[in-house]
Design an enzyme around this catalytic site. Structure first.
Site, PDB file in Angstrom:
ATOM      1  N   ARG A   3       0.987  -1.325   0.179  1.00  0.00           N
ATOM      2  CA  ARG A   3      -0.037  -0.062   0.055  1.00  0.00           C
ATOM      3  C   ARG A   3       0.718   1.164  -0.074  1.00  0.00           C
ATOM      4  O   ARG A   3       2.037   1.195   0.109  1.00  0.00           O
ATOM      5  CB  ARG A   3      -1.150   0.112   1.149  1.00  0.00           C
ATOM      6  N   GLY A   4       0.270   2.397  -0.011  1.00  0.00           N
ATOM      7  CA  GLY A   4       1.025   3.592  -0.155  1.00  0.00           C
ATOM      8  C   GLY A   4       0.878   3.863  -1.778  1.00  0.00           C
ATOM      9  O   GLY A   4       1.230   2.862  -2.585  1.00  0.00           O
ATOM     10  N   ASP A  26      -1.835  11.180  -1.900  1.00  0.00           N
ATOM     11  CA  ASP A  26      -2.211   9.965  -3.001  1.00  0.00           C
ATOM     12  C   ASP A  26      -2.412  10.796  -4.383  1.00  0.00           C
ATOM     13  O   ASP A  26      -2.448   9.942  -5.295  1.00  0.00           O
ATOM     14  CB  ASP A  26      -3.190   9.415  -2.689  1.00  0.00           C
ATOM     15  N   GLN A  73      -1.698   2.716  10.130  1.00  0.00           N
ATOM     16  CA  GLN A  73      -0.413   2.686   9.274  1.00  0.00           C
ATOM     17  C   GLN A  73       0.449   3.419  10.024  1.00  0.00           C
ATOM     18  O   GLN A  73       1.529   3.187   9.914  1.00  0.00           O
ATOM     19  CB  GLN A  73      -0.821   3.324   8.030  1.00  0.00           C
TER      20      GLN A  73
END
Ligand code: MRU
Length: 341
Positions: A44-45, A233, A192
């Site tokens: 993820r990220g 993002d 996270q």
């Protein structure tokens, strides 16, 4: 250690759902396994899922040796659709898919196509490392000795290939000898910040404290922090930032306390083609909110809202740190992107 690596027998990723309890790698033999890994957030990220998509396509190319040109292109097109459907908000995923498509679309020889697609995926990964280091260097100029920095979610090496964006700024400032202190907010629902950012800060030896998300206003009021650095993002032409749900609230609180709020991201997160209201905010499953670490914390059957990202308007952003430099408001990111975007 890298978050994602191309090896002879597949693409290896660190399983981020297991961190910090276990550091295990998953071997992905094909693009379907990588697509699943993106959906499950094993990887993820924003930058990391872009690299995962590129490597997924490279696996398709590698596994298509001996096929005709049209067959390989058809397989790549289908794989690209599968990867495209994994997560909607981060620009980097679509950026990587579009960049890879350019490589196979114009190809006229099957074995050149295969080699070029594999080479391009490798370049997407290597470029991420270079961009994050440049973001780190550029952002470190904004950090002073003695700064107390709040960061949110994980915009570190785990969200990229190895260095990180917001964490790249923190790491670079720390590596240059500045005495800094970091507050890492836990980042509900998937934690996270608590699980991944503290894991990275600890292994880098950077002094920090973990806080829950609802402590942020209090620590700002107490004067415990003097800068905020987060990742992004997707960034629009006007400098609107899409980032982990909760970022908007942090930006508002920072504004109220006169604390500079910076977003750090590579230009592969910039999307000149959309207005903020057109960006799709991913909705994730209710269990992420009703449960923590697989333990139910809410009664059975409660209704849940679970948007994964929010929008921080550019007016609240003191600076956008990219590999090309730091931008300041009023934002117009049109001139920022060169070829390949
Ligand atoms: O849902 P996630 O964990 O993929 O969200 C990650 C973030 O919001 C990060 O802040 C963002 O991707 C920037 S990472 C360099």
């Amino acid at each position: 250690m890298r978050t994602i690596e191309w090896r002879d027998d597949g693409v290896y990723i660190i399983d981020q759902t297991k961190l910090p309890r276990k550091l295990v790698m998953i071997r992905c033999k094909d693009h379907n396994r990588l697509a699943l890994a993106i959906e499950r957030m094993e990887i993820r990220g924003a930058p990391a899922i872009g690299v995962a998509a590129a490597m997924g396509l490279a696996l398709v190319a590698k596994n298509s040796k001996g096929r005709t040109l049209d067959e390989i292109k058809e397989r790549l097109n289908r794989a690209s659709e599968r990867l495209r459907a994994t997560r909607p908000t981060a620009r980097n995923l679509f950026w990587a898919l579009e960049r890879m498509r350019k490589v196979w679309e114009g190809a006229t020889d099957p074995s050149d196509l295969v080699n070029n697609v594999i080479r391009e995926a490798d370049e997407v990964a290597e470029e991420d490392v270079r961009m994050c280091k440049a973001i780190g260097r550029n952002g470190a100029t904004l950090v002073s000795d003695g700064d107390r920095i709040l960061t949110y979610c994980n915009a570190g090496g785990l969200a990229c290939v190895e260095y990180g964006t917001a964490m790249g700024v923190i790491r670079s400032a720390f590596e240059s000898g500045k005495k800094i202190f970091v507050y890492a907010a836990e980042t509900r629902p998937l934690l996270q910040g608590a699980r991944l950012t503290t894991f990275e800060l600890k292994s880098e030896g950077i002094p920090f404290k973990l806080i829950t998300d609802n402590m942020i206003g209090y620590i700002m009021q107490k004067g415990l922090i003097n800068k905020v650095v987060v990742g992004a993002d997707r960034i629009t032409r006007r400098g609107d930032i899409f980032n982990k749900i909760g970022t908007y609230g942090i930006a508002l609180m920072a504004k109220a306390h006169g604390i500079p709020f910076y977003a750090a991201a590579p230009t592969s997160s910039v999307d000149l083609s959309v207005k903020a209201e057109e960006v799709i905010i991913e909705e994730r499953k209710p269990e992420e909110v009703t449960h923590i670490a697989n333990v139910r914390i809410a009664p059975e059957g409660v209704d849940v809202l679970n948007p994964a990202f929010d929008l921080t308007p550019g007016e609240l952003v003191s600076g956008i740190i990219t590999e090309k430099g730091v931008l300041y408001p009023p934002y117009n990111l049109s001139g920022l992107l060169g070829q390949g975007h």
